[in-house]
Enzyme design. Structure first.
Site, PDB file in Angstrom:
ATOM      1  N   LYS A 139       0.847  -1.161  -0.065  1.00  0.00           N
ATOM      2  CA  LYS A 139       0.560   0.047  -0.542  1.00  0.00           C
ATOM      3  C   LYS A 139       0.942   0.967   0.483  1.00  0.00           C
ATOM      4  O   LYS A 139       1.855   1.366   0.193  1.00  0.00           O
ATOM      5  CB  LYS A 139      -0.517   0.146   0.652  1.00  0.00           C
ATOM      6  CG  LYS A 139      -1.979  -1.304   1.379  1.00  0.00           C
ATOM      7  CD  LYS A 139      -2.620  -1.118   2.466  1.00  0.00           C
ATOM      8  CE  LYS A 139      -2.607  -0.963   3.923  1.00  0.00           C
ATOM      9  NZ  LYS A 139      -3.807  -0.635   5.317  1.00  0.00           N
ATOM     10  N   GLU A 241      -6.916  -3.432  10.189  1.00  0.00           N
ATOM     11  CA  GLU A 241      -6.914  -2.385  10.695  1.00  0.00           C
ATOM     12  C   GLU A 241      -7.804  -1.713  11.790  1.00  0.00           C
ATOM     13  O   GLU A 241      -8.613  -0.382  13.017  1.00  0.00           O
ATOM     14  CB  GLU A 241      -8.297  -1.713   9.769  1.00  0.00           C
ATOM     15  CG  GLU A 241      -7.570  -1.660   8.273  1.00  0.00           C
ATOM     16  CD  GLU A 241      -6.435  -0.366   7.816  1.00  0.00           C
ATOM     17  OE1 GLU A 241      -7.330   0.811   8.064  1.00  0.00           O
ATOM     18  OE2 GLU A 241      -5.921  -0.339   7.227  1.00  0.00           O
TER      19      GLU A 241
END
Length: 381
Positions: A139, A241
């Protein structure tokens, strides 16, 4: 050396102690026509001499540096870096070197991904957060005016090179910020490692090479275990997350208020885990003892256990509503898609999609209760 395997993507992670000369030799072997070093002014002052002069004996070096802080992850800075790289003579043979923590690393990754539709990227992390979290990912993202990591793509690095000696120069708060991410891995993925984490915290010497190497190995094991078949972190990898929904919101609000002096990413994630633990318990997941464990670890890490001073609950909730996980799970306007835990190491939802809809009212109530703790108030329902 370890191999980072993310789905069908694999790249090497080299690490050692006091090994910058070997790192430069390895990067020189890529036969680049130019090195584009993306960093920040703080890293440049601390470590620039150890890298730039040596790199310059192999190819021209262009340094793209900005004042340290989350604010450098912006579209104007990305555009400026790309234009400067092209104007200086960058080609498809050039290599972008991400030199620093997670913030310049994210910016560098996007520069590499967009320059000529993708040039080679090499990471040289200098912080625990970067070394133990952000470089173990494809990412690459920057922030929008509304929230964190809204603009980005995926781009594989050629390799990661870590000189553990550089981590020993970090301030205590920066070291602990990386430990917050390691704590997330223990709580959400590898609860059997909590005893070792407690031992590391109790010993107190976070700069010991053995401690740093343990943290690195633990982080690699945790992250690869959930992204091995999910290289884009859109399914099972979303467990990473945990703590980020409220954590990102607090981080971006505090950075707007205090700039580089604001809460660090790791501290924000730890605070977000305190909120997520309370929400998990409220919806029938974690026990009271599990919530207390979160609080114990946050206090041992010196992370905030209440909403940072000066922040408004409304502003935090507005940022929560713009969380970058929107869309992975269909939710109503009055809900947030969150990672919450059924028990330590086990998310609610499914392993393949560890998100569940959580009422915004419950999120706001939880954030408000943590705000009240700072102000010595008691909220009654």
């Amino acid at each position: 050396m370890r191999t980072v395997a993310l789905g069908g993507t694999r790249y090497p992670y080299f690490y050692g102690y006091d090994c910058m000369d070997r790192i430069v030799e390895s990067i020189a072997a890529y036969d680049a026509d130019r090195f584009i070093v993306v960093t920040d002014d703080k890293v440049l002052t601390q470590h620039g001499d150890s890298l730039l002069t040596k790199l310059g004996t192999h190819a021209p070096v262009q340094v793209l540096s900005l004042p340290a802080g989350e604010n450098i992850k912006s579209l104007p800075n990305l555009a400026s870096h790309l234009e400067d790289a092209i104007a200086s003579g960058a080609t498809r043979r050039s290599i972008v070197i991400a030199f620093g923590g997670g913030v310049p690393g994210n910016l560098a990754g996007l520069v590499a991904a967009l320059l000529f539709r993708g040039v080679r990227l090499v990471h040289i992390p200098t912080t625990t957060v970067a070394a133990m979290d952000s470089v173990i990912s494809l990412k690459q993202a920057i922030n929008s005016g509304s929230g964190k990591n809204h603009i980005g793509t995926y781009h594989m690095p050629e390799a990661v090179y870590l000189d553990v000696a550089m981590l020993r120069t970090l301030e205590d708060r920066e070291l602990r910020s990386g430990l917050c991410e390691a704590t997330k891995n223990c709580l959400a993925i590898r609860p059997h490692s909590i005893a070792d984490l407690r031992r590391v915290l109790a010993e107190g010497d976070l700069t010991a090479p053995g401690t740093l190497l343990w943290l690195l190995e633990e982080s690699l094991e945790a992250k690869v275990s959930v992204t091995g078949q999910d290289r884009y972190e859109q399914k099972a990898g979303l467990i990473l997350e945990y703590g980020h929904t409220v954590g990102h919101a607090v981080e971006i609000c505090d950075q707007r208020l205090r700039g580089a002096a604001g809460i660090s990413h790791g501290e924000a994630v730890m605070f977000g885990m305190l909120a997520a633990a309370r929400i998990s318990a409220a919806v029938g997941g974690l026990t009271r003892d599990d919530v207390a464990l979160h609080d114990e670890l946050a206090q041992a890490l010196g992370a905030p256990v209440a909403v940072p001073s000066g922040l408004d609950v409304t502003d935090v909730m507005n940022a929560v509503r713009r969380d970058n996980k929107r869309g992975y799970l269909p939710v109503s306007e009055g809900e947030a898609a969150m990672v919450v835990l059924d028990q330590l190491g086990t998310p609610m939802g499914s392993r393949d999609l560890p998100l569940v809809p959580i009422s915004m009212d419950l999120v706001e109530e939880t954030v408000a209760s943590l705000w009240a703790e700072r102000h010595g108030l008691s909220l009654h329902h």
